[in-house]
Design an enzyme around this catalytic site. Structure first.
Site, PDB file in Angstrom:
ATOM      1  N   GLU A 249       2.775  -5.149  14.736  1.00 44.43           N
ATOM      2  CA  GLU A 249       3.919  -5.600  15.025  1.00 44.43           C
ATOM      3  C   GLU A 249       4.426  -6.813  14.199  1.00 44.43           C
ATOM      4  OE1 GLU A 249       5.833  -4.683  17.431  1.00 44.43           O
ATOM      5  OE2 GLU A 249       4.330  -3.073  18.140  1.00 44.43           O
TER       6      GLU A 249
ATOM      7  N   CYS B 198       7.845 -14.476  17.666  1.00 34.07           N
ATOM      8  CA  CYS B 198       8.619 -13.373  16.834  1.00 34.07           C
ATOM      9  C   CYS B 198      10.004 -12.941  17.447  1.00 34.07           C
ATOM     10  CB  CYS B 198       7.699 -12.256  16.889  1.00 34.07           C
ATOM     11  SG  CYS B 198       7.013 -11.561  18.478  1.00 34.07           S
TER      12      CYS B 198
END
Ligand code: NAD
Length: 541
Positions: free
Chosen positions: A293, A327
């Site tokens: 990720e 994020c």
């Protein structure tokens, strides 16, 4: 001998504690903050359950008080990485064959320990070492980590129960074997829960791991190792390797026993690990599992029918909580010109209300960014905007590194939809806003979709539900986690499994069974009850 089919039903999410003044949790946390702030600890390397000190050391400091040392840590060299591979492969012999209900019991014990004894310890370490306020630490280090433990056990039980049907005269079943080698978990600074999950999801499925923690989250990550040990995780199942990412990455990807990477961090780092694995492909036992990720350039798209107050709150919290270092943090916003004045006014009010400073002062909503490199990077984008002719700073813009790495929540307004900070990930408290003509919704949606290479999170705001649906559909590849009338942050395990595609990662959805399934190699077994003894087809007889 265990012959029971144990049920692990879907758990509830761990409740977020309030930490009101005088509450038992607040008293315990404050005492632990004092203890950790005033005690400099030593963080060793941990291989095969043994502590190793190389003498090649570094310091762990508070981001909000960069001269205050919390710990000294020991760095690995290539020798220790190779020792860890050996220890992991030794542990693999037993752990990969351990009854999965025993693995589940150990993981569920981790959840119980973290919900009680370790809650103040790991929250305080996260606050001091990663500069989170109480709430941000609680939802990450305590609740999300506990949720990962509990939900993954439930998801594992669902995977193991996925079985093929039996034919006439035969029995079929799938064995979900752990990978034939070790998993390298490379973890980011920003979420203690991710650091935990990147090791623990493969480990729950019977794998062994080498853990490369981020240097700037070592304090909370070290206490996680202590928790794992106390929960009964056997020595060598996870090996804790502080040190240089490049050294650890290169040594691991060169090993015959390398079986996978579980990564969260920037796109550039994941790409370099992927390339290293590709270059060494011929050395491995199997094709490695590469799960990552990575970065994002997360957006809020506002339709002219949106409620300006809701947009302002979402933009403020979505962009600035934990200093924009999620994020999923909103970092670009497209807003109709007719709404921008109202929204900006409300955001200015919020900016004037919030306080910035030390995590020990619980009135502070904003704390420091993680380190000097990050401070310099964020400041450079702010300076760039100050000097640009097609952008202006409309909120914040001040940076101060005299005591800690402090950057004010900053909003840049631009007339250029391709302005640098509309396109590049900054990873700090900076939101860039592009006000668009109200009659140009469709063109602006196209801009939003095509402006950045990422596809992590995004949000749309609007009261016209049909228009919102069209935008959501047109942006279907722009985000792996999409929000309607909510900020693009705050995914909860079991509710919004998390991850993005495009340059944001392999989208294997942490907090869901998609992720766990990457850590097994199924073997399908067919057992014939009475074996045939004649080769002829029936019609030949
Ligand atoms: P980073 O890439 O700098 O570091 C991540 C990890 O990789 C750290 O442990 C680091 O030491 C290690 N590393 C660095 N260089 C390496 C190399 N050459 N080989 C092997 N390992 C190496 O990222 P960060 O600053 O810790 O985290 C911020 C980034 O993480 C942002 O880009 C953010 O978007 C991303 N992130 C993504 C998600 C998601 O779910 N998509 C979640 C959290 C963070």
């Amino acid at each position: 001998m265990n012959n029971s089919i144990v049920n692990f039903p879907c758990p509830a999410n761990e409740p977020v504690k309030s930490y009101l003044k005088g509450s038992p949790e607040r008293i315990a946390l404050d005492a632990e903050l004092e203890r950790q702030y005033n005690t400099e600890i030593e963080i060793p390397i941990i291989i095969g359950g043994k502590e190793i000190r190389t003498g090649n050391t570094g310091k762990v400091t508070c981001p909000h008080e960069h001269d205050h040392v919390l710990a000294t840590y020991h760095k690995v060299s290539e020798k220790e990485v190779n020792m860890a591979i050996e220890a992991a492969m030794e542990a693999h012999k037993e752990w990969s064959r351990t009854d999965w209900t025993v693995r589940a019991a150990i993981v569920l014990k981790m959840a119980e320990l973290l919900a009680t004894k370790y809650r103040p310890i790991i929250n305080a370490a996260c606050m001091l070492g990663q500069s989170k306020n109480i709430y941000q630490a609680e939802i990450d280090s305590a609740c999300e980590t506990i949720d990962f433990f509990r939900y993954n056990v439930h998801f594992a039980s669902k995977i193991y129960s996925m079985q093929p049907k039996n034919g006439v005269g035969n029995i079929n079943y799938t064995e979900y074997r752990p990978l034939e080698g070790f998993v390298l978990a490379v973890t980011p600074f920003n979420f203690t829960s991710i650091a935990s999950n990147l090791c623990m999801s493969p480990v729950l499925m019977g794998n062994v791991a080498l853990w490369k923690p981020s240097t700037t989250s070592l304090l909370s990550n070290y206490y996680l190792m202590k928790l794992y040990e106390e929960a009964g995780l056997p020595a060598g199942v996870i090996n804790f390797l502080p040190g240089s990412g490049a050294l650890i990455g290169n040594t691991c990807t060169a090993s015959h026993y390398f079986a996978g990477i579980h990564f969260t961090g920037s796109t550039g780092t994941f790409n370099s690990l992927w390339n290293a694995a590709g270059a060494n492909l011929g050395k491995y036992i199997s094709y490695p599992r590469l799960v990552g990720e990575t970065g994002g350039k997360d957006f809020i798209f506002v339709h002219p029918s949106a409620d300006p107050k809701a947009v302002a709150t979402a933009a403020f919290c979505g962009a600035f909580e934990f200093q924009g270092q999620k994020c999923s943090a909103a970092s670009r916003m497209y807003i109709p010109k007719s709404l921008w004045g109202d929204v900006l006014g409300r955001m200015k009010e919020l900016a004037s209300e919030v306080k910035m400073g030390d995590v020990m002062d619980h009135d502070n909503f904003i704390n420091a960014v993680i380190d000097q490199a990050s401070f310099k990077n964020i400041s450079s984008y702010i300076e760039y905007a100050k000097a640009a002719s097609d952008a202006q700073i409309v909120i914040g813009g001040k940076c101060d590194d005299s005591k800690g790495w402090f950057v004010e929540p900053t909003v840049i307004e631009t007339s250029n939809p391709h302005f640098k900070s509309m396109e590049e990930e900054i990873f700090g408290p900076v939101l860039t806003v592009y006000p668009y003509d109200d009659d140009k919704v469709e063109e602006t949606v196209k801009l939003c979709d095509g402006t950045s290479p990422y596809g992590l999170t995004g949000a749309v705001f609007g009261r016209d539900r049909m228009a919102v649906q069209k935008i959501a559909d047109d942006l279907r590849y722009a985000a792996g986690n999409f929000y309607i009338n909510d900020k693009p942050t705050g995914a909860v395990v079991g509710n919004q499994p998390f991850g993005g595609s495009r340059a944001s990662g392999t989208n294997d959805k942490a907090g869901g069974e998609f992720n766990l399934i990457r850590w097994v190699i199924p073997r399908v077994v067919k057992e014939t009850l009475v074996s045939p003894t004649d080769y002829r087809y029936t019609y030949m007889k």
